[in-house]
Design an enzyme around this catalytic site. Structure first.
Site, PDB file in Angstrom:
ATOM      1  N   GLU A  96       0.841  -1.205   0.000  1.00 49.67           N
ATOM      2  CA  GLU A  96       0.000   0.000   0.000  1.00 49.67           C
ATOM      3  C   GLU A  96       0.878   1.258   0.000  1.00 49.67           C
ATOM      4  O   GLU A  96       2.022   1.224   0.467  1.00 49.67           O
ATOM      5  CB  GLU A  96      -0.911  -0.062   1.252  1.00 49.67           C
ATOM      6  CG  GLU A  96      -1.770   1.127   1.526  1.00 49.67           C
ATOM      7  CD  GLU A  96      -2.832   1.426   0.475  1.00 49.67           C
ATOM      8  OE1 GLU A  96      -2.464   1.558  -0.698  1.00 49.67           O
ATOM      9  OE2 GLU A  96      -4.010   1.571   0.837  1.00 49.67           O
ATOM     10  N   ASP A  97       0.333   2.348  -0.506  1.00 48.24           N
ATOM     11  CA  ASP A  97       1.096   3.609  -0.478  1.00 48.24           C
ATOM     12  C   ASP A  97       1.080   4.231   0.917  1.00 48.24           C
ATOM     13  O   ASP A  97       2.100   4.660   1.436  1.00 48.24           O
ATOM     14  CB  ASP A  97       0.568   4.613  -1.523  1.00 48.24           C
ATOM     15  CG  ASP A  97      -0.941   4.880  -1.410  1.00 48.24           C
ATOM     16  OD1 ASP A  97      -1.620   4.225  -0.594  1.00 48.24           O
ATOM     17  OD2 ASP A  97      -1.442   5.746  -2.149  1.00 48.24           O
ATOM     18  N   ASP A 100      -3.836   5.293   6.544  1.00 49.24           N
ATOM     19  CA  ASP A 100      -4.289   6.526   7.179  1.00 49.24           C
ATOM     20  C   ASP A 100      -5.278   6.147   8.296  1.00 49.24           C
ATOM     21  O   ASP A 100      -4.865   5.815   9.403  1.00 49.24           O
ATOM     22  CB  ASP A 100      -4.921   7.376   6.071  1.00 49.24           C
ATOM     23  CG  ASP A 100      -5.359   8.746   6.527  1.00 49.24           C
ATOM     24  OD1 ASP A 100      -4.754   9.284   7.459  1.00 49.24           O
ATOM     25  OD2 ASP A 100      -6.309   9.292   5.937  1.00 49.24           O
ATOM     26  N   LYS A 128       0.411   6.854   8.783  1.00 53.52           N
ATOM     27  CA  LYS A 128      -0.030   8.045   9.534  1.00 53.52           C
ATOM     28  C   LYS A 128      -0.807   7.553  10.746  1.00 53.52           C
ATOM     29  O   LYS A 128      -2.042   7.618  10.776  1.00 53.52           O
ATOM     30  CB  LYS A 128      -0.982   8.869   8.656  1.00 53.52           C
ATOM     31  CG  LYS A 128      -0.328   9.939   7.821  1.00 53.52           C
ATOM     32  CD  LYS A 128      -1.335  10.992   7.366  1.00 53.52           C
ATOM     33  CE  LYS A 128      -1.971  10.658   6.059  1.00 53.52           C
ATOM     34  NZ  LYS A 128      -2.792  11.751   5.489  1.00 53.52           N
ATOM     35  N   PHE A 149      -1.187  15.881   4.644  1.00 52.05           N
ATOM     36  CA  PHE A 149      -1.685  15.301   3.400  1.00 52.05           C
ATOM     37  C   PHE A 149      -0.535  15.348   2.411  1.00 52.05           C
ATOM     38  O   PHE A 149       0.021  16.404   2.130  1.00 52.05           O
ATOM     39  CB  PHE A 149      -2.905  16.052   2.848  1.00 52.05           C
ATOM     40  CG  PHE A 149      -3.621  15.214   1.836  1.00 52.05           C
ATOM     41  CD1 PHE A 149      -4.583  14.290   2.228  1.00 52.05           C
ATOM     42  CD2 PHE A 149      -3.292  15.297   0.491  1.00 52.05           C
ATOM     43  CE1 PHE A 149      -5.203  13.465   1.307  1.00 52.05           C
ATOM     44  CE2 PHE A 149      -3.923  14.479  -0.442  1.00 52.05           C
ATOM     45  CZ  PHE A 149      -4.878  13.574  -0.027  1.00 52.05           C
ATOM     46  N   ASP A 156      -1.811  10.859  -4.704  1.00 52.18           N
ATOM     47  CA  ASP A 156      -2.460  11.956  -5.425  1.00 52.18           C
ATOM     48  C   ASP A 156      -3.273  12.861  -4.517  1.00 52.18           C
ATOM     49  O   ASP A 156      -3.618  12.509  -3.381  1.00 52.18           O
ATOM     50  CB  ASP A 156      -3.404  11.395  -6.487  1.00 52.18           C
ATOM     51  CG  ASP A 156      -4.705  10.873  -5.868  1.00 52.18           C
ATOM     52  OD1 ASP A 156      -4.627  10.063  -4.917  1.00 52.18           O
ATOM     53  OD2 ASP A 156      -5.789  11.298  -6.306  1.00 52.18           O
ATOM     54  N   ARG A 162       0.681  12.423  -8.957  1.00 52.90           N
ATOM     55  CA  ARG A 162       1.226  11.066  -8.783  1.00 52.90           C
ATOM     56  C   ARG A 162       2.615  10.927  -9.401  1.00 52.90           C
ATOM     57  O   ARG A 162       3.422  10.112  -8.984  1.00 52.90           O
ATOM     58  CB  ARG A 162       0.306  10.035  -9.445  1.00 52.90           C
ATOM     59  CG  ARG A 162      -1.026   9.839  -8.747  1.00 52.90           C
ATOM     60  CD  ARG A 162      -1.699   8.586  -9.281  1.00 52.90           C
ATOM     61  NE  ARG A 162      -3.120   8.543  -9.025  1.00 52.90           N
ATOM     62  CZ  ARG A 162      -3.677   8.124  -7.880  1.00 52.90           C
ATOM     63  NH1 ARG A 162      -2.919   7.711  -6.906  1.00 52.90           N
ATOM     64  NH2 ARG A 162      -4.988   8.110  -7.723  1.00 52.90           N
TER      65      ARG A 162
END
Ligand code: IMP
Length: 172
Positions: A96-97, A100, A128, A149, A156, A162
Site C-alpha cells: 500500500e502507499d 491513514d 499516519k 496530506f 495523489d 502522482r
C-alpha cells in the site's frame, strides 16, 4: 514548489525513498520464501514497481483496485473496482502507499483472509498512525509521518501529482 495554487513542501527526497525501499525489500526477502505481492491501485503502483525490483526472492504479482478516499476527507467506505484474484493457500503481502484511518487495509486484510490465503501481512510506504480509526498495525513501514496530506511517488490529490518522484506535503 507551487502547482496550480497549492503550495507543496518537500518531505521525503528521491534518494531517501530509494534507500528505504531497498531496505524494506531486503527485510521482506529474509522473511518470505515466495510471497504473492498484492499492490493496491492506484496509489501503490510506483512503490510496488520499485519494491519488487529490489526483491531477492521470487515473487508473484497481483493488483487490486479500490477507491476509498476523496480529496482530503475519508469517506469511510471502500469501493472495490478490481477485486482480489486467486490468493488461496498463498502467503500474501499487501503493498500500500499509505495507511491513514486503516479502513481500507482492515477491509482488504479481511477480504484476502476470507479468500483462503495462508497468511496476510501488510507493507506500506507511509504510515499516519495519528489518524487511525480502525486498529491496523502494518508489518513493514517505510516512513511514519505526522498528520500531513502528502502527494507524489504515486500518491495523489484529486488525481494529480502522482508523477512527482519525491513525496511532498500540501501546505495550508
Ligand atoms: P485509509 O482507508 O483511511 O487508511 O486510506 C487509505 C487510502 O487513502 C490510501 O490508499 C490513499 O489512497 C488515501 N490517502 C490517505 N492519506 C493520504 C495522503 O496523505 N495523500 C494521498 N492519499 C492519501
Amino acid at each position: 514548489m507551487c502547482r496550480s495554487d497549492l503550495k507543496l513542501e518537500l518531505l521525503i527526497g528521491r534518494d531517501e525513498i530509494g534507500r528505504r525501499v531497498k531496505e524494506l525489500a531486503e527485510e521482506i526477502s529474509r522473511d518470505y520464501e515466495s510471497p504473492l505481492m498484492l499492490g493496491i491501485l492506484n496509489g501503490a503502483f510506483i512503490f510496488m514497481a520499485d519494491l519488487v525490483r529490489e526483491m531477492k526472492i521470487p515473487v508473484e504479482i497481483e493488483f487490486v483496485r479500490v477507491k476509498s478516499y476523496r480529496g482530503v476527507n475519508t469517506t469511510g467506505k471502500v469501493e472495490i473496482l478490481m477485486d482480489v484474484s486467486d490468493v488461496k493457500d498463498k502467503d500474501v503481502l499487501i503493498v500500500e502507499d499509505i495507511v491513514d484511518t486503516g479502513i481500507t487495509m482492515n477491509f482488504l486484510v479481511k477480504r484476502v483472509m476470507k479468500r483462503g490465503a495462508s497468511s496476510v501481512k501488510v507493507c506500506t510506504l507511509l504510515d499516519k498512525p495519528s489518524r487511525r480509526i480502525v486498529d491496523v498495525i502494518p508489518d513493514y513501514v517505510g516512513f511514519t509521518i505526522p498528520d500531513y496530506f502528502v502527494v507524489g511517488y504515486g500518491l495523489d490529490y484529486n488525481g494529480m501529482y502522482r508523477e512527482l518522484p519525491e513525496i511532498y506535503r500540501i501546505c495550508d
